[in-house]
Design a protein around this motif. Sequence first.
Motif, short mmCIF file in Angstrom:
data_model
loop_
_atom_site.label_atom_id
_atom_site.label_comp_id
_atom_site.label_asym_id
_atom_site.label_seq_id
_atom_site.Cartn_x
_atom_site.Cartn_y
_atom_site.Cartn_z
N ARG B 100 0.81 -1.21 0.00
CA ARG B 100 0.00 0.00 0.00
C ARG B 100 0.84 1.27 0.00
O ARG B 100 0.42 2.30 -0.50
CB ARG B 100 -0.84 0.05 1.27
CG ARG B 100 -2.23 -0.41 1.08
CD ARG B 100 -2.97 -0.30 2.38
NE ARG B 100 -4.28 -0.87 2.22
CZ ARG B 100 -5.32 -0.18 1.74
NH1 ARG B 100 -5.22 1.08 1.45
NH2 ARG B 100 -6.46 -0.79 1.54
N LEU B 101 2.01 1.14 0.62
CA LEU B 101 2.94 2.26 0.73
C LEU B 101 3.17 2.93 -0.62
O LEU B 101 3.30 4.15 -0.70
CB LEU B 101 4.25 1.68 1.25
CG LEU B 101 5.23 2.61 1.92
CD1 LEU B 101 4.79 2.84 3.35
CD2 LEU B 101 6.61 1.95 1.93
N GLN B 104 -0.15 5.06 -2.50
CA GLN B 104 -0.75 6.11 -1.67
C GLN B 104 -1.55 7.14 -2.47
O GLN B 104 -2.42 7.80 -1.91
CB GLN B 104 0.32 6.82 -0.85
CG GLN B 104 0.83 5.98 0.30
CD GLN B 104 1.67 6.79 1.26
OE1 GLN B 104 1.77 8.00 1.14
NE2 GLN B 104 2.26 6.12 2.22
N ILE B 114 -8.17 -1.71 -2.17
CA ILE B 114 -6.89 -2.41 -2.09
C ILE B 114 -6.92 -3.38 -0.92
O ILE B 114 -7.26 -3.00 0.20
CB ILE B 114 -5.72 -1.42 -1.90
CG1 ILE B 114 -5.71 -0.38 -3.03
CG2 ILE B 114 -4.38 -2.17 -1.83
CD1 ILE B 114 -4.68 0.74 -2.83
#
Lengths: 132, 326
Positions: B100-101, B104, B114
């Motif tokens: 996920r980083l 963003q 997600i």
Amino acid sequence: MDRKIRVLIGKPGLDGHDRGAKYIARALRDAGMEVIYTGIRQTPEAIVNAAIQEDVDFVGLSLLSGAHNHLFPEVARLLNEKGGSDIILFGGGVIPEEDIPGLKKAGFKAIFTPGASSSEVVDFIEQEIQTH
Amino acid sequence: MLSSEVEDLAGKVRSKDQRGMARVLSMVENGHPLAPPILHSLYNPERSGLTIGITGYPGAGKSTLTNRLIAYYRKHGCKVGVIAVDPSSPFSGGALLGDRLRMQDHASDPGVFIRSMGNRGHLGGLSGTTRDALEVFAAASYDPVLVETMGVGQAEVEIASLADITLLVLVPGLGDEVQTMKAGIMEIGNIIVLNKADRPGIEQLEMFVNASLDLIPDQTLRPTVISCSALSGEGIEKLTDAIANCVSFGTGRRVIARRRTKLILRSIIREKGKELARKHVSDRYGSIEEAIESILEGKTTPYEIGEMLSGFLENKRENENECKRD
Ligand code: B12
Ligand SMILES: Nc1nc2c(ncn2[C@@H]2O[C@H](COP(=O)(O)OP(=O)(O)O)[C@@H](O)[C@H]2O)c(=O)[nH]1
Ligand SMILES: [Mg+2]
């Protein structure tokens, strides 16, 4: 059934200190949990959105910049608004002793300050999941 | 009571309630007893949603590329789903899910869902339940769904059988790896993405890749090669064009639906068959261990047990037919 404890570790706001958050994330993984790490500079909306989609049991926030009194309650408010009131909130970072009661009132079950050991955090989570 | 809970949860997925859908995804992941009836209710053989698989070594830029693809499909009005699989620790069973980083840009977009998954010991670059999770995304009208594999082991093979289109992501500096890559892997990707084209060594990588593609016996299967930079966005349009081409060429939506149904049924037969056979052998001998003892003591052989299992399935069918006649 193969159920895992899922925890989201998030850093709201502009604070770039991420060592503590990463340290806690790794410690929880090593304790057998699935940890979603969202990285720094997240809006409260983004954190809450991720918590809902990832169906986590816990959301842990980290702040060292001093903005916790505003950002922590904002995450709590949005989480309730989005139907995530059963998700357990906790947090940590550079947080003065006198701010802790206010954060607890806002819905945070526990706050961990510098020097807290990872096993304290793991114990907290394992205890909460039992009684939840 | 049970069936009303099933309908309630399935209804939440169909009405695109994110909290309900997230819950159902967890039930699927955890092997919850209600997961099969919910999936039964949601299953649509004619669904047209596209699954795009993204595989390649860790650090190749799969998540960054996924972030770019999300932006592209959002711009075209699609609701985009993402399943990102990372390895679970074989020691603790825990996992650090960090894809996920890199996504963003879409963190607060309600049109993007997600979901991060640990592979939970499943070999092959995906989690054991990714296939079923895709049906949940489809029922909530996410199209396309991008599946990022954890990029090790046999990841390429598994995602290629699951996805409608597979992207194999390579980066400069992998020249040697490309040369020694197991035969067949290069043919698996529909599109080979040479990412990090902003880095030195991209020409050399291109050369290596094309040289090994020249060796594919059936050149009609030759994948398209696209170089791009997921970081800067350079070349992403070429990639999305190539994906669109793949859908219209060869893999029409009906073909995709048939292939998917076959895949799901085959793996359910495999799993249920294993479960049934294991249970029957355990019932008969006390446990699998005790069956092994019996073989070692010369009382039976693995082959005789196999014959016994075939007989068991035959008898079951006869019994069922008899019931119908009554
Ligand atoms: C290292 C450090 C930096 C590094 C950060 C590197 C990085 N990537 O993290 C650098 C040099 C970049 C930096 C920069 C700055 N820093 Co600085 N920094 C520190 C320092 C010395 C240590 C922080 C640290 O990493 N500790 C180690 C980790 C493991 O501990 P921790 O984060 O506290 O985490 C523990 C607990 O708090 C808790 N915890 C933390 N998060 C969470 C989350 C959960 C869910 C849980 C359960 C527990 C938990 O558990 C951890 C284990 O015990 C502190 C001082 C201090 N002693 O805290 C100042 C400090 C945080 N920094 C400060 C400041 C002011 C800055 C700057 C603004 C300085 C400037 N003027 O430029 C910048 C801003 C940077 C930014 N973008 O935000 C101030 C903040 C003041 C405030 N709160 O009022 C501090 C407190 C120093 C001070 N006394 O003035 N800093
Ligand atoms: N120079 C360059 N770096 C990239 C590119 N794409 C991704 N990266 C970087 O490569 C690292 C790994 O990316 P990530 O998307 O997490 O890779 P993954 O493990 O395959 O998902 C990150 O630091 C990215 O910023 C690119 O096109 N060029
Ligand atoms: Mg990744």
